[in-house]
Design a protein around this motif. Structure first.
Motif, short mmCIF file in Angstrom:
data_model
loop_
_atom_site.label_atom_id
_atom_site.label_comp_id
_atom_site.label_asym_id
_atom_site.label_seq_id
_atom_site.Cartn_x
_atom_site.Cartn_y
_atom_site.Cartn_z
N TYR A 114 0.84 -1.20 0.00
CA TYR A 114 0.00 0.00 0.00
C TYR A 114 0.87 1.25 0.00
CZ TYR A 114 -3.62 3.35 1.37
OH TYR A 114 -4.48 4.42 1.40
N GLU A 119 -3.92 2.54 -3.72
CA GLU A 119 -5.06 1.66 -3.92
C GLU A 119 -4.79 0.53 -4.91
OE1 GLU A 119 -8.65 3.79 -4.73
OE2 GLU A 119 -8.40 5.14 -3.01
N PHE A 121 -2.50 -1.52 -4.57
CA PHE A 121 -1.77 -2.56 -3.84
C PHE A 121 -2.43 -3.93 -3.97
CE2 PHE A 121 -5.12 -1.82 -0.91
CZ PHE A 121 -5.14 -2.82 0.06
#
Length: 243
Positions: A114, A119, A121
């Protein structure tokens, strides 16, 4: 074993007492399991408008099963994670130059992902998992499930709140969830013996976060979903900027 939490919007506070009840109800151990060394009582990560927690695996859980949490007070992030990463070692090797790892947990690898991709990730995670990541400075919570949907994440929404739990008993422990059977959902979910053929939501007050989905919840009440990228479409390490 599993994760649970509550997200509140419209300026209200999450109910930590309800979150605690949900966590305690996640596959609550029998007396024999307590005697065999069930882990200590789990804690709760409380950021005011959101509270999350997890129950770690107990004696006799399947091999590879794991429920973990990770708090980074410096960045204001908290993660609760249920499952396992199949590509954890590869991600760790690729991210260790930009993230100061302090443990060998999959949960910390998720936080490092992350930190690198924002986002995006979840697109880089391979394995079976359900997770909730609190990003306090940006006032958002990210919920996600793996591509196969191997780990469930049950949801309830109402009165400006969203609750989630790894099990239906956990979700019901918070009280307020409608326990009326949804016949339209129950009928196709039952096999020829009248038994549930797969994890299904058959209560009208509960839903299931779809597999391969990232849901972003904001403190202001907005929510948005997107599908995880297919493994083949995920950019290689270093080619995606943070969002």
């Amino acid at each position: 074993m599993g994760i649970a939490g509550e997200v509140s919007v419209r300026g209200a506070w999450a109910d930590t007492a309800r979150v605690d009840r949900m966590i305690q109800a996640l596959d609550a151990p029998r007396d024999t399991e307590r005697d065999a060394g069930w882990p200590a009582e789990p804690g709760i990560c409380d950021w005011g408008w959101v509270a999350v927690g997890h129950r770690p695996p107990g004696t006799g859980e399947p091999s590879g099963a794991s429920a973990q949490s990770m708090l980074d007070e410096r960045l204001g992030w908290c993660l609760v994670f249920d499952g396992r990463l199949d590509n954890g070692p590869d991600l760790r090797e690729g991210l260790e130059e930009c993230f100061p790892f302090r443990s060998g947990s999959d949960a910390e690898v998720v936080l490092a992902a992350y930190h690198r991709w924002g986002e995006h990730f979840v697109d880089h995670l391979q394995g079976v998992f359900a997770l909730a990541l609190v990003d306090a400075p940006r006032e958002k919570v990210l919920l996600a499930r793996d591509r196969q949907g191997a780990r469930p994440l049950y949801l309830w929404t109402g009165a400006g709140r969203l609750r989630f739990a790894s099990t239906l008993p956990g979700l019901l422990a918070a009280e307020g969830t409608d326990t009326v059977v949804d016949r339209a959902t129950a009928a196709p979910a039952l096999d020829h013996r009248g038994m549930a053929a797969a994890p299904q939501v058959m209560l009208s007050g509960a839903t299931l976060l779809p597999a391969a989905t990232l849901r972003v919840l904001e403190a202001r009440g907005r929510a948005r979903d997107r599908a995880l990228l297919d493994d083949e479409a995920v950019p290689r390490l270093g080619s995606v900027g943070r969002s």
